[in-house]
Design an enzyme around this catalytic site. Sequence first.
Site, short mmCIF file in Angstrom:
data_model
loop_
_atom_site.label_atom_id
_atom_site.label_comp_id
_atom_site.label_asym_id
_atom_site.label_seq_id
_atom_site.Cartn_x
_atom_site.Cartn_y
_atom_site.Cartn_z
N ARG A 148 1.28 1.93 -6.02
CA ARG A 148 1.64 0.96 -4.99
C ARG A 148 0.45 0.09 -4.60
O ARG A 148 0.61 -0.88 -3.86
CB ARG A 148 2.17 1.67 -3.74
CG ARG A 148 3.40 2.52 -3.97
CD ARG A 148 3.80 3.22 -2.70
NE ARG A 148 4.11 2.26 -1.67
CZ ARG A 148 5.32 1.69 -1.53
NH1 ARG A 148 6.28 2.00 -2.35
NH2 ARG A 148 5.54 0.80 -0.60
N HIS A 189 9.47 -30.03 -27.11
CA HIS A 189 9.35 -31.00 -26.01
C HIS A 189 8.00 -30.88 -25.30
O HIS A 189 7.85 -31.31 -24.16
CB HIS A 189 10.50 -30.79 -25.01
CG HIS A 189 11.85 -30.94 -25.65
ND1 HIS A 189 12.36 -32.14 -26.08
CD2 HIS A 189 12.78 -29.99 -25.97
CE1 HIS A 189 13.55 -31.95 -26.63
NE2 HIS A 189 13.83 -30.66 -26.58
N GLY A 220 1.69 -3.36 5.06
CA GLY A 220 2.38 -4.55 5.55
C GLY A 220 1.38 -5.60 5.99
O GLY A 220 0.20 -5.53 5.62
N GLU A 228 0.96 -8.94 -17.92
CA GLU A 228 0.63 -8.09 -16.77
C GLU A 228 -0.19 -6.86 -17.13
O GLU A 228 -0.89 -6.32 -16.28
CB GLU A 228 1.88 -7.73 -15.98
CG GLU A 228 2.91 -6.92 -16.65
CD GLU A 228 4.09 -6.66 -15.71
OE1 GLU A 228 3.89 -6.56 -14.48
OE2 GLU A 228 5.21 -6.58 -16.22
N CYS A 262 0.85 -1.19 0.00
CA CYS A 262 0.00 0.00 0.00
C CYS A 262 0.88 1.23 0.00
O CYS A 262 2.10 1.15 0.12
CB CYS A 262 -0.87 -0.03 1.25
SG CYS A 262 -1.69 -1.62 1.47
#
Length: 619
Positions: free
Chosen positions: A27, A515, A103, A499, A2
């Site tokens: 953020r 493969h 956090g 994204e 944040c």
Amino acid sequence: MCGIIGYVGKKAAAPILLEALRRLQYRGYDSAGIAVLSDDGRLTVRKKVGKLDDGLARLVQDQPVTGHLGIGHTRWATHGPPSDENSHPHLDQSGKIAVVHNGVIENCDRLKERFLKAGHIFRSATDTEVLAHLIGDHYDRQPRANGQPASLTQAVCDALREVIGTYGIAVISSEHPGLIIGARRGSPLIIGIGDNENFLTSDSNAIVAHTRQVVFLNDYDVATVTAERFDVQNLGADTAKVQISRLEFASEEAERGAYSHFMLKEIFEQPRAVENALRGRIDFEAATARFGGLNMTVAELRSIERIVIGATGTSWHAALVGEYLIEQLAHLPVEVEFSHEFSTRNAPLQRDTVLLVLSQSGETADTLGALREAKRRGHRALSIINVVGSTIARESDGGIYMHAGPEIGVASTKAFVSTLTILSLLAVHLGRMRMLSAAQATEILRALEAAPAQLQSILAQDAAINKLALKYASADDFFFLGRGYTYPIALEGALKLKEISYIHAEGYSAAEMKHGPIALIDPKTPVVFVIPQDSMYEKTLANLAMIRARRGPIIALATEGDTQIQNVADDVFYLPKTLEPIYPILAAVPLQLLAYHIAVSRGCDVDKPRNLAKSVTVQ
Ligand code: AGP
């Protein structure tokens, strides 16, 4: 991860908080809120789910708040889905203390249980509201001398001693006009020093318009901030280390200017980013590169026997190119690790192994974890970082700054190309101590010097890339393929498209397709080949033929003058000619623009893609 902001001063707090949150949005942008204390002691909270301009900004316009002290928050949800209730700020049980937090409080459930038993009422599903109640509880339990209010700083310190987890917080109380308490552990927090006003923020971009004087707080620091002064104490030490720094970038650099998106602006800033990464670091006389901040003697650099490069996301793709560069130009064994795997894998490490971490933000918790793990095990830990003063930069034993300027767009672009440039210089630096000849080194350094102008020529063809993007924008799946130095660029091309456009895209070594993944090739799945005329050209051409045989539409990034490729690709974008180790720097840019134009044509919010945030400060 944040963004938090705090303001105390003589100006109206609300407009300053909103403008700062606008600058912090990259953020996290799923909800936002502010709390402002009016001069008559009323604590008012305004918070709203959704992006700032659609939610909170409108709410504050309709229901204005007055006051010269306030805190604000823009969120990237960890505990509890995006909603009005889960938006920050959160209040304590008394409603007198407001908290914003960046956090994760890991022991919040146990703490919440305690307060529920004590009859507390919780309005949200967040860990932060529990922290607010914990601070309020410690505040209420303090003895009151002569009816004096308790100490808010003390309450915050006592609460944090009970907390397990990471935090960057700002706290205000209706009983303490003119006071903000800030604290950090694991998440960034900065004091901005103004003239009769002060700020608290998780990112200097938010306050650079007001001041360039800052203090980067360290883990366990607790700051008591008023308009006139600030004091910092440390929960784990007798005294806190406080150093005032000057931000090296100006407010304008953190603004979008005439560009429609920060990502596009930053793509077009790459020639200058490469120039900044090279500035003062090329020594043609000694045919080597020079760095001022590695803090290692030549002998120590020469004694390195192995390098582990730790990173995540786009930085991890740069690390893969770094592996090719350092192994080929310095014959030094390199291992590339996801930071989050390195810090938990307990891998056996030889004594003379150095860890090098790569990070744009310098705050990525996974990469900070890898750095601390290497140091805990007694290994030297170096870093290549963009954000000056960031936690990883300050905790590294030595490092190299990118000087790429603020990178706001969530999708990293100029920091990627800047990292590749610095890794090329580092490979020459280490190589010249080992087996790289002056002539070979000079060739590489000349090619690096030519890169900014070559990037300019690629950017000048933006319209052609836009045309290409529109041709393939409706595809549901994409493949990006390369070999050798360009294999990591294929991975990066796929990540950029994923994204910001939400199209499913995979990057592979072209040789790996046969493969298994080749089973997914069909006429509706475009395949982008990064196929410059380097040592892998013929082999990649053979891989390309296998895709063509299965009628996959092919877009080729090739070297100008390559006439052969036109016969086997549906579309070709030509790169200027350079040396094999330098093609990653050039080839990244058309892939960034391809992803950008496809995302814009699909109406995606390129700068604030869903579910993402710029700096991932939780593990
Ligand atoms: C890249 O576009 C993303 N934003 C993300 O993968 C990013 O590269 C990753 O989170 C690492 O960030 P850092 O370089 O700031 O450590």
